[in-house]
Structures are given as structure tokens and as C-alpha cells.
Enzyme design. Structure first.
Site, short mmCIF file in Angstrom:
data_model
loop_
_atom_site.label_atom_id
_atom_site.label_comp_id
_atom_site.label_asym_id
_atom_site.label_seq_id
_atom_site.Cartn_x
_atom_site.Cartn_y
_atom_site.Cartn_z
N SER A 196 0.83 -1.21 0.00
CA SER A 196 0.00 0.00 0.00
C SER A 196 0.86 1.26 0.00
O SER A 196 1.84 1.36 0.74
CB SER A 196 -0.88 -0.01 1.25
OG SER A 196 -1.57 1.21 1.34
N GLY A 241 -3.38 3.96 1.12
CA GLY A 241 -4.15 4.08 2.36
C GLY A 241 -5.28 5.10 2.22
O GLY A 241 -5.08 6.20 1.71
N LEU A 298 -0.45 10.09 4.50
CA LEU A 298 -1.76 9.58 4.09
C LEU A 298 -2.56 10.53 3.22
O LEU A 298 -3.79 10.59 3.33
CB LEU A 298 -2.57 9.18 5.33
CG LEU A 298 -2.13 7.87 5.98
CD1 LEU A 298 -2.93 7.62 7.25
CD2 LEU A 298 -2.29 6.70 5.02
N CYS A 315 -1.20 4.05 12.76
CA CYS A 315 -1.63 5.45 12.89
C CYS A 315 -1.78 5.82 14.36
O CYS A 315 -2.12 4.98 15.19
CB CYS A 315 -2.97 5.65 12.21
SG CYS A 315 -2.98 4.95 10.56
N GLY A 361 11.29 -4.41 1.97
CA GLY A 361 12.56 -4.52 1.27
C GLY A 361 12.65 -5.59 0.21
O GLY A 361 13.74 -5.92 -0.23
N GLY A 419 6.98 -3.35 -2.45
CA GLY A 419 6.72 -1.94 -2.18
C GLY A 419 7.71 -1.03 -2.88
O GLY A 419 7.66 -0.84 -4.10
C1 LIG Z 1 5.85 6.15 -0.20
C2 LIG Z 1 5.23 5.13 0.68
C3 LIG Z 1 3.89 5.25 1.07
C4 LIG Z 1 3.30 4.31 1.91
N1 LIG Z 1 1.99 4.44 2.25
C5 LIG Z 1 1.39 3.50 3.02
C6 LIG Z 1 0.02 3.58 3.35
O1 LIG Z 1 -0.69 4.49 2.90
N2 LIG Z 1 -0.53 2.63 4.15
C7 LIG Z 1 0.22 1.59 4.64
O2 LIG Z 1 -0.31 0.74 5.36
N3 LIG Z 1 1.52 1.47 4.34
C8 LIG Z 1 2.13 2.40 3.54
N4 LIG Z 1 3.47 2.28 3.22
C9 LIG Z 1 4.23 1.11 3.73
C10 LIG Z 1 4.33 0.00 2.67
O3 LIG Z 1 3.08 -0.49 2.30
C11 LIG Z 1 5.20 -1.16 3.18
O4 LIG Z 1 4.63 -1.72 4.34
C12 LIG Z 1 6.62 -0.72 3.52
O5 LIG Z 1 7.05 0.25 2.61
C13 LIG Z 1 7.62 -1.88 3.55
O6 LIG Z 1 7.74 -2.47 2.28
P1 LIG Z 1 8.88 -2.06 1.20
O7 LIG Z 1 10.18 -1.98 1.94
O8 LIG Z 1 8.86 -3.15 0.18
O9 LIG Z 1 8.49 -0.75 0.65
C14 LIG Z 1 4.07 3.21 2.37
C15 LIG Z 1 5.40 3.08 1.97
C16 LIG Z 1 5.99 4.01 1.14
C17 LIG Z 1 7.41 3.83 0.75
#
Ligand SMILES: Cc1cc2nc3c(=O)[nH]c(=O)nc-3n(C[C@H](O)[C@H](O)[C@H](O)COP(=O)(O)O)c2cc1C
Ligand SMILES: Cc1cc2nc3c(=O)[nH]c(=O)nc-3n(C[C@H](O)[C@H](O)[C@H](O)COP(=O)(O)OP(=O)(O)OC[C@H]3O[C@@H](n4cnc5c(N)ncnc54)[C@H](O)[C@@H]3O)c2cc1C
Ligand SMILES: Cc1cc2nc3c(=O)[nH]c(=O)nc-3n(C[C@H](O)[C@H](O)[C@H](O)COP(=O)(O)OP(=O)(O)OC[C@H]3O[C@@H](n4cnc5c(N)ncnc54)[C@H](O)[C@@H]3O)c2cc1C
Ligand SMILES: Cc1cc2nc3c(=O)[nH]c(=O)nc-3n(C[C@H](O)[C@H](O)[C@H](O)COP(=O)(O)O)c2cc1C
Ligand code: FES
Ligand code: FES
Lengths: 262, 304, 304, 262
Positions: B22, B47, B74, B131, B245, B266
Site C-alpha cells: 500500500s 491508504g 496519508l 496510525c 525490502g 513496495g
Molecule cells: C511512499 C510510501 C507510502 C506508503 N503508504 C502506506 C500507506 O498508505 N498505508 C500503509 O499501510 N503502508 C504504507 N506504506 C508502507 C508499505 O506499504 C510497506 O509496508 C513498507 O514500505 C515496507 O515495504 P517495502 O520496503 O517493500 O516498501 C508506504 C510506503 C511508502 C514507501
């Protein structure tokens, strides 16, 4: 439509202090690109530095399928990029963003470039020249050595007026001072601006005061480059409402009078 | 023979274990130029909150060694806009859409879940409990088992959709939170959300991010995320969506072996827009090369 | 004019704010071919326990993106050996030596502190509270304020040396722990120890480390460490030694601006054996270039 | 004593599948090095990959101030290293570790190399040849293409016997099988072994059974390389006691009969 692909480096050389010109074989991107758009460039194959770097499309040759970049070495990413050799590949994502709004053919236009801000404006002037526009370029930099692309602009039959902070070339002072003397830009259909933020803000104020339409190309730190992550928010006022726009997808080019400078 | 990649997250059937994280994949269309998003097992979208949100001041993003810090805050158009403008698009997609929700109070979470319950095109809810709980002085819901369970119960009662609770890694004992939300009725868990971090601009002598702190994601956090999945897997029976990651199939397989039934890609999409599809293809290749008929055989296999 | 670099950690005077992180610098002599360790404000040596320890099975180290996971398991020759063989060497050094101690029970910490109290050559004790509390089912002392305070009190009572409590980042609220140990008599805090993480070998389908989990350090963790220092600084009055991913002077300055009075260079020494000295030189250069007379002006300056 | 320095790449080329030879200008290290020691090599300037990579000193020329490496591309680090060009620099930390124990001049010795394990043994044979030792090299690899350094060993007047798994060169089988037929090593003052762990373990057993002294060069994942971090623990039995030794500082060379294989 935009692509992600490995582009072969055709040439790379230094053109000014810390400034490099790079030519890449990327026919699909060259074909689709319009002035003001950018490519998101992968500077390393490792995971540090991690993100791509946004770089404007400096010039394209559609017949040759070539795309050129002009970039300043600022930090880790651009430093690695400058080290690529002809024959190496560079992964590109692009063309991205919304470009400059082109005027009617034959229009009188002004182009204002500060430092490395000249990069996207060469591609723009290419197009404007094709459209037989009457072009004045206000070109500013710190000193003579750092003046970029003046030859290119002149070759495309643009009038070029130069300002340097130290007076080593052209007018001594900055581009704003220069514009305040040269009032020709008041009679243009459009003024296109790219340079450091404070300079763009001041040019935007100048344009607003003279009630002249302009477009600025904004820089924000970017994650995805494709409009998905909302990192690159810029505040844009429209019909009295201020909303977040995405520099990568809704810009990087915005009407100069709509930008909410902070 | 093609291996079986199908997995289940609650009652949601995924054709394969790969979804997006997300906030990193917009609402889907942003990435359609680069990959066929319908080939993914699901997509998880940005989100969503009850009211539209403007988000945090910029800069919202800063690069760190092998990672990024973000403080988007958000920004989103609100749930009503999502239902009206995006749900019809989701409905046409030949894959599952997981909607991620976030609230300031338990009631907000419940309202969001209720509003989204009967909306066609939505396959599951992912509940972001990182949150701040406005009524509890801003401590995150996800930071203690009791409030995490409260949110879970409220959402559970408001919807018949599968409920996926997304855990925060910024806690002393993530398995305890996992266990509490399982008990409270969660169908699945997403592990992990971002790590709380910050960066300082030494020239300006101020925090880099407009919001001071942000969430760390990307390859830098992978070891923490794999560990969290491992710990949670030992404590709960419900499926886990692993993330944090994942850059390629090898990374995704670490999560699956640690106990994840599915994985989310992500930050990787920023670097390689085709990352999610390449993860899927790489997992399939691994199964074929290792003569594994069913991805489920790998889930948690590293626990021995 | 040369800026003033001197700082105080409790009653320990440091000529400059740079020390080494425990476990990454051996006992000192290992790095003398590469730098003049006496130029550092202090050196912090390998974690010491009451009895000698064999440490964990290998592999004990695995590289991760911009980081490393280690599970050395406190291999060390024991406190008596340290007193007999290393203390005489420490005594000759024209810099402070901080001895890092670790125990299984509160009594062990107290015993260690008592044994080291009157030993010449030791300038301060750094107390690693990330160790499992054997009497409390293996939960780390540093994971709740009560047991963290208990260890602090016991050590405090057993020694007149400055007591530096080293905090674990694997907690929900690091500032709460910081506050509890300040109250219990700590003179200073080290922030942070490693993040709990793990890696899985997808060929063997087993954890890479012999000990399954390990501690994550290096540049990957810097954003988490800076955030921790920032939060702790807002809560306590005692000085903080900042650490976690410091590779160069710019990194160190982030910690100082976030609130650290001193900094420790850890993993960086593996990559560049001269890292600690280069950090010191870089800090000095920054002060000169920015016309800052005293490093203390920078401590916490980013809080505005 | 050991140094940390930037060494200039003088030459780099591929010598076998996935195997590279690199020559570096590093007079201080060349001067200090003894056979069996290694250098800890920084393969990237960025923070990923982060750690140095341990590589044996393959050869030195003290008069020329040159040090050579021979390495197999395994992962990210060695891949980046193989891409360095002449003129680039590579940061080295070394020489590190304790080398092989040299015999009395003129002794009869055996050298057993499996695959890339040949790397440190060329430097060793250089020294042994200078000492007028009578040297037999047992050299094993998967196939003919992967046999390393046979020419170098022969040039230094060592007897070379070869085994390949597929029989494409020399004896068909592994080095252990080869040694079991060639019993000359039983009459040596010392047998030096470097190769994959299972092979070293089996050679060590062979030596123990024949009551012949040997030394093996062990590989462990390393952090610091200088004895400070205790990552590289190996179990060594001595006078009935098993203790942890550091591969980087107490080794990498250990008496073959003291190693506790797991
Ligand atoms: C730019 C950005 C925006 C994100 N927005 C949300 C969000 O709106 N809601 C949420 O639950 N997690 C959000 N996340 C967290 C990601 O969904 C994920 O849990 C986290 O980035 C770890 O995964 P990754 O290392 O592969 O990015 C966001 C992450 C990034 C980098
Ligand atoms: C749409 C757009 C077009 C651009 N076109 C050009 C161009 O044609 N030529 C040119 O020289 N520069 C251009 N820039 C600026 C260029 O992106 C940055 O100089 C570059 O990203 C710096 O990367 P670095 O690794 O060298 O620096 P670092 O400071 O090490 O970068 C660290 C992080 O900050 C980001 N960052 C740093 N400066 C900027 C910046 N000014 N704008 C956006 N992100 C930044 C980097 O992308 C990276 O994520 C453009 C920026 C944008 C947004
Ligand atoms: C004392 C010593 C001498 C060596 N000499 C040579 C030599 O002369 N030529 C040669 O080709 N190889 C040699 N090796 C092995 C070499 O260090 C590894 O192949 C190399 O580190 C792999 O790095 P990578 O990034 O390519 O692989 P990756 O697998 O990506 O490395 C990941 C991590 O594991 C470590 N690692 C992986 N394999 C090994 C290994 N076998 N031993 C120790 N650490 C490892 C790396 O250093 C790195 O930290 C030696 C190892 C040691 C300990
Ligand atoms: C190999 C290794 C061994 C360590 N041993 C100890 C130890 O014995 N006691 C301790 O308190 N911390 C130990 N640490 C943690 C470091 O002192 C430091 O807190 C941590 O590594 C973060 O700093 P860095 O990222 O600069 O390495 C160790 C870290 C590493 C990498
Ligand atoms: S950079 Fe992701 S939305 Fe603009
Ligand atoms: S690698 Fe650090 S002690 Fe051997």
C-alpha cells in the site's frame, strides 16, 4: 505512454565545471518525448544509491533514436552516472511528466534559464524553432565557464542574452536584473522558465506583475516518478483552491501563476 | 508441470502469492504501462481515510543507505471518492484489490470498514494500525496489543470482507500484537509496515522531512522484516503477507521460507516498475528448478 | 582558532566526542596499525561477562543491504582475564577506555561493576542491557523500563565509575526506557544497540546465522538510530552517545544535531579501519568551516 | 604490520570461466606479504555491498611493487571487482593473517589445490622454489577449462599432477582419489592444502591417517579482517582443548590436524 529500458551510452563528456553531456540510444523514448518531460535514471546496479534520479530530456534526435541528457554532478547518483563509458547501459524510465505548452506557430516567446536549468530548454527551443517562433533566451549563470548551451540556442536562431554573477560574460548580475532591463519578454505569448527555485519564484513574480503567461519546471524529490507514491507534492492554486499536485505526473511544468511558493 | 501458486488469505483466493504494498503502487493505473497488473495475485492500493487528507509538508521523501524515509502523511481523496471513482475500475480488474484503511479512532476504522463492505470490486481490507490513536495521546494503535485488538474487533464486526491487520515493527514484541489481533478475529496479517526513522540536513541543521520523522522502507529493512515474519509465524495460525525490502524473487523467497503465505512488493516498484511481476516470475522459476509442486510447501519451511 | 571539541560523559572528560562501538574495535591493539587510537576521545571495548564465553556457532556474520547482521554471542575471555591482561594496557593509553559489560542476571551486572570499579585504566562502564534476562524467561533487560532500571540501580550502587546505559532499539518506546534509567542513576546513555534481524539462505532453506537471529548494524540502521537519539534527547537531561551506521563525519553530525554529545563508530571500522579518526577530523573541519567555537553548540541544535 | 591504501589496477583479465587475474600496484603490501596471507578488498565505493572481500595474495613481485589476485566471481563483490579497469584504484587492507609455515630449505613438500584454492598456493610455491624445495602439486578442478595455474607451477619446477572430475585433463576423479594413488606426499616435510572445505577435510583425514604434517587455509565470512570482531571463528583443538580462533588473525592457515571440522 512510457517505457522502462536499458539504453546504450553513445557518448559522454564534460561540458562545463561539474557538468556532463550524455547521449543515449533510446529510440522508443526519443519518439515519444515532448519538451519539458524527463527520464528517471537508474545510476547504480547496487542498492545504494537506491532511487532513480530524475533528469530532463535535454535533446532528442528522432531519426537517430538518440536522447541526450545534460546534468550537473551533485551527489552520489550523478557522480556514478558521469562515470559511465560509451558502450555501457543505463536503465531509463520515461518519458515522464507533462511537458511545456507549445504556443501557436510563429509566436514570440521568451525562455529563461538559470544554470543547469538550461537542460530541458534546449529541447524546447528545438521545437519552438521548428514552429518558426521568435525566441529570446535569457541565460544566466555564476560565471562564463558555467554558461550552458549558449551556442546551441544561437544555432537555432534564438536571440541569446547572457547574465553572469561576476560579469565574466554578458551582463553583470542575475537573470532577473537582466530581464528587468530587457523588457521584450512582456510582449511574448509565453515565457518558459527553468532554474533554481528562488530564481523561478522571482521570475514568476515578474511575469505576474506584468500579467504575462509563463510556465515553470519544478524540482521535487521523487520516489516513483510515475504518480504513484505522492512524494513529489507541489502546492498549486487553481480557482482559488490550493491542492497538492504531483511534480512527476501533473508536472514538472506548471503555469507560473499557479505555483504556491513557500 | 506448472507448479501451483495459488494461496488463500482468509476467503480471498489469490492466483499467486504476489501483491503490491500500500502506498507504493497508487491505485493501479499508474503502473499499467509497465506490467500487466492483472497477472498479480492482488494489488493493494493507497491508504484511505474517512475524510480526504492533504498529507504532510514536503520534503516527503529522502533517500537513505539502501532505503527511503517517507512521510506522505496519508494524502488521499477519502473513502467516498474511492468508492465512487476507483471501485468501478477495481471491479473490472481480473485480480483482487485490497483496500488499505487508516483512522484516527476505533470508530473511524469501523465506519471505513462498513462503508467498504458492500462495495463491488474490493476483495479484502488491509488495516493500517500504525496510525496515532488520537484519543490515547497519539500512541499508535499498533503499539499495544489491547488497542490493536480493539481496532481489529471493530473492523471485524463491520465487514464480511477478509480483514488483514498490518503490523507495525516499532514494538517490543510483534508476536504478542499478532497473537492479540488473531484472537480478535483477524483473517490475516501484513508484516511489516515501515520502521520509524529520521534524517537530518547538516547544512540547514534541521530534520530533512517536513514532518520530522518518517517511515523507513526498502532493502535496508529486510532483515528486520524477515525476523518479524519469522517471529509472528511461530505464534499465529493465520496467514501472513510478508513485506519490507523485497526487491526480487530471492528476497520474496526469504519471506515465504520464514512463514509468509504471500508477499508484497513496495519500494522496489520505484526502482524497477516491473519488480512485482519479476518477483512472481522468479518465484515460479525457483519452484520449477527445485521440483516443488506447490508454493505452500515452502511457507515457513525454514523453521525446519 | 581551533574549536573546542571537549565533552563530558558523566565525570569522564573526553578530549573529543568520538569513541568506538563495543564489539567492533576489539580491545584496541587490533586497530593500532591504522590509526592513533589515543587521538580518539575514548575507545569502547568488546562486551565482557563474568565468565568467559565461547560465543555462538558460525556463521556469525552476514552482509545485508548497506548493513550486516552479527551473532557473535558475546565471545569474550571473561572479566578476570580483562582485568589481568588488558587493564594494564588500558592504563598506559592516553585516552579513556570504556568497558562494556553484559550479564544474565541483575546480580551478574552488579558483580561485574564491582570487580571493575577499582581497576586502574578504566574510565567508564557501558552497560549492554540488550541481553536476555535469564530469570524472566529470556526477555531482554532493555525491553522494559522496570528491568532496565533495576540493572541500572544495581550497577550504580556497585561502582563510582560513570555508568552509561546502552539502550536497545527493539522497543515500542525508547524514550520511556531512557527516562527510567536516568531516574535510576545512569550518567549517560548509548543509543543504539543493534536491531534484531535475520536472513534466510534460500538454497539451504535455513537461517543463515548459526544463531538464527542477529543484530543489524551499519548504514542501513542510521535513520532508526538518529530517530532514537532525537526522541531520547527530548526526554532526558543526561548526555547521549549516538551510534548506528556512522560511516563518516556527516553521519556523526546528524547524531550530534539530533542530540548526541558524543558518537561511536562501529561497523564503519570494518570497511575503513581509519573511520573513527576520519570522523573526528571531519567534525573538526565542519566546526572550523562553520565558525563554531564549541562542539557543544551543535548538540541537539536540530531541535530548533 | 599491515596497511590500508588505494592500489592502482595495472592489469585485469579473465583466465578461466568466471575467474579473473588482477595485478595491482601496492609496493608496501608486496614488501610485507608472506605466502598464505590475504588482502581485504573494497569492491564498491557505495554502501552496498558494504563489507570488504578477503582474497588471498596470489603472487607478488617485490622489485616491481606488484601484487596479484586470482579470484572467482561468486556474487556482487567479486563481480564489481572484475569490472575494474587498468588505471582504476582498489582500496586494499593488508597483508592480513598468518601465512604458511615454511619448511627447511631443500625439503620435499606437497601442495594440494582444489579449484580456486590454487590462488594462494602460487605465492607459496614461489617461495618454496626459492628455497630449493622439491615440490609436487596435486591440482584438481571440475574440468580442463577450470584447471588453474598449472603452467605457473610447472615453470617454477614443481611436479604437477592433475585431476579433473570429468577426466578432460589428467586423472579422472578428484584430488583425494589422485592422492590415494600417488603416495609421494607421505614422504614430505609438509603438505599445504587449499580448496573447498569438504576437500580440505578429506585431505586432512588422509594426512592424519598417514601421520604427515599439513596446513590448510580456511575460509570464513569476515567482518573486520583484523581480529577485532570475532565473526570468523573457527574451532581449533590444541592439547585436548577446543577453542575459537580467528580465521583472519590467527589463520587463515592452521595445522591440518588441529582443525575441528563440523
Ligand atoms: C511512499 C510510501 C507510502 C506508503 N503508504 C502506506 C500507506 O498508505 N498505508 C500503509 O499501510 N503502508 C504504507 N506504506 C508502507 C508499505 O506499504 C510497506 O509496508 C513498507 O514500505 C515496507 O515495504 P517495502 O520496503 O517493500 O516498501 C508506504 C510506503 C511508502 C514507501
Ligand atoms: C523533473 C526534474 C528534472 C531534472 N532535470 C535535471 C537535469 O536535466 N539536469 C540536472 O543536472 N539536474 C536535473 N534535476 C535535478 C536532479 O534530479 C538532481 O540533481 C539529482 O537527482 C541529484 O542526484 P545525486 O544523487 O547526484 O544527488 P544527492 O543529493 O546525493 O541525491 C540524494 C537524493 O535527493 C534527490 N535530489 C537531490 N537534488 C534534487 C533536485 N534538485 N531535484 C530532485 N531531487 C533531487 C536525488 O534524486 C536523490 O534521491 C531534475 C530534477 C527534476 C525533479
Ligand atoms: C582468507 C580468505 C582468502 C580467500 N581467497 C580467495 C581467493 O584468492 N580467490 C577467490 O576467488 N576467493 C577467495 N576467497 C573467497 C572470497 O572471499 C569470496 O568468494 C568472496 O568474498 C565472495 O564475495 P562476493 O561478493 O562475490 O559473493 P557474495 O556471496 O555476494 O558475498 C556475500 C558475503 O559473503 C562473503 N563470502 C562469500 N563467500 C565467501 C567465502 N568463500 N569465504 C569468505 N567469505 C565469503 C562475502 O565476503 C560477503 O561478505 C577467500 C576467502 C578467505 C576467507
Ligand atoms: C560484530 C559486532 C559486535 C558487537 N558486539 C557488541 C557487544 O559486545 N556489546 C554491545 O553492547 N554492542 C555490541 N555491538 C553493537 C555495536 O556496539 C553498535 O551498538 C552497533 O553495531 C551500531 O553501531 P554501528 O552501526 O556503527 O555498528 C556489536 C556490533 C557488531 C557489528
Ligand atoms: S514521485 Fe511518486 S508521485 Fe511523484
Ligand atoms: S573478521 Fe573480524 S575477527 Fe576475523
Amino acid at each position: 505512454m512510457s517505457k522502462v529500458l536499458d539504453a546504450k551510452v553513445l557518448a559522454v563528456y564534460q561540458v562545463a565545471p561539474e557538468t556532463y553531456y550524455m547521449e543515449l540510444e533510446a529510440p522508443e523514448i526519443a519518439r515519444l518525448a515532448v519538451p519539458g518531460q524527463f527520464v528517471h535514471v537508474r545510476c547504480s546496479d547496487a542498492q545504494d544509491p537506491l532511487l532513480r534520479r530524475p533528469l530532463s530530456i535535454h535533446m532528442v534526435s528522432r531519426p537517430k533514436g538518440v536522447l541526450a541528457l545534460l546534468f550537473r554532478v551533485i551527489g552520489q547518483g550523478t557522480e556514478l552516472l558521469a562515470k559511465r563509458q560509451p558502450g555501457d547501459t543505463v536503465n531509463l524510465l520515461g518519458p515522464l511528466g507533462k511537458g511545456f505548452t507549445l504556443p501557436l506557430p510563429g509566436s514570440r516567446v521568451a525562455v529563461v534559464a538559470g544554470g543547469i536549468g538550461a537542460a530541458p530548454l534546449v529541447f524546447l527551443v528545438q521545437e519552438l524553432a521548428n514552429m518558426k517562433c521568435q525566441i529570446t533566451v535569457y541565460l544566466g549563470a555564476k560565471d562564463k565557464k558555467s554558461i550552458l548551451c549558449d551556442g546551441q540556442f544561437t544555432q537555432m536562431d534564438a536571440e541569446v542574452v547572457i547574465a553572469t554573477d561576476d560579469g565574466s560574460m554578458g551582463f553583470k548580475g542575475n537573470v532577473i536584473d537582466l530581464m528587468e532591463r530587457h523588457m521584450d519578454w512582456r510582449k511574448t505569448a509565453m515565457t518558459y522558465v527553468c532554474g533554481p527555485k528562488p530564481m523561478m519564484q522571482r521570475v514568476a513574480a515578474l511575469l505576474a506583475a506584468a500579467d504575462v503567461p509563463g510556465e515553470v519546471s519544478l524540482e521535487e524529490h521523487m520516489g516513483c516518478g510515475v504518480g504513484a507514491c505522492l512524494s513529489c507534492a507541489v502546492k498549486i492554486a487553481h480557482h482559488g483552491q490550493i491542492t497538492n499536485k504531483r511534480a512527476c505526473a501533473d508536472g514538472p511544468v506548471f503555469p507560473s501563476w499557479q505555483v504556491v511558493w513557500d | 508441470m506448472k507448479p501451483n501458486l495459488q494461496v488463500e488469505i482468509g476467503t480471498m483466493l489469490m492466483a499467486n502469492p504476489v501483491t503490491t504494498a500500500s502506498g507504493t503502487f497508487g491505485f493501479g493505473p499508474e503502473y499499467t504501462p509497465y506490467l500487466d497488473i492483472e497477472r498479480l495475485g492482488a494489488i493493494t492500493v493507497k491508504g484511505t481515510t474517512l475524510e480526504p487528507r492533504e498529507g504532510n509538508p514536503t520534503p516527503r521523501l529522502v533517500e537513505t543507505p539502501s532505503g527511503i524515509l517517507n512521510s506522505i502523511g496519508l494524502q488521499n481523496p477519502g473513502v467516498d471518492y474511492l468508492i465512487e471513482h476507483y471501485a468501478p475500475y477495481f471491479r473490472q480488474l481480473k485480480t483482487n484489490v485490497i483496500v488499505n484503511i487508516a483512522g484516527n479512532t476505533v470508530e473511524e476504522y469501523a465506519n471505513l470498514a462498513a462503508k467498504l463492505n458492500s462495495v463491488p470490486g474490493i476483495a479484502a481490507l488491509e488495516v493500517n494500525i500504525s496510525c496515532p490513536n488520537v484519543k490515547k495521546g497519539g500512541l499508535a494503535f499498533g503499539s499495544d496489543p489491547v488497542s490493536a485488538a480493539e481496532v481489529t474487533k471493530a473492523v471485524r464486526q463491520a465487514t464480511t470482507l477478509p480483514v488483514i491487520i498490518k503490523l507495525s515493527p516499532n514494538v517490543t514484541d510483534i508476536a504478542a500484537i499478532a497473537s492479540a489481533v488473531e484472537e480478535a478475529g483477524a483473517d490475516a496479517l501484513s508484516v511489516i509496515n515501515t520502521l520509524l526513522g529520521m534524517a537530518i540536513d547538516i547544512r540547514k541543521r534541521k530534520p530533512v522531512l517536513g514532518n520530522i520523522m518518517g517511515g523507513l522502507s526498502g532493502p535496508a529493512v529486510k532483515p528486520v522484516a524477515v525476523r518479524a515474519v519469522w517471529q509472528v509465524y511461530q505464534r499465529v495460525k493465520i496467514p501472513i503477507i510478508g513485506m519490507g525490502g523485497i526487491m526480487n524473487a530471492a528476497d520474496a523467497l526469504e519471506f515465504i521460507l520464514a512463514g509468509a503465505t504471500a508477499v508484497a512488493v513496495g519500494t522496489a516498484s520505484f526502482i524497477n516498475p516491473r519488480a512485482a511481476i519479476e518477483v512472481l516470475e522468479g518465484i515460479e522459476r525457483y519452484l520449477v528448478e527445485n521440483n516443488i509442486d506447490d508454493i505452500k510447501e515452502l511457507v515457513g519451511a525454514a523453521h525446519g
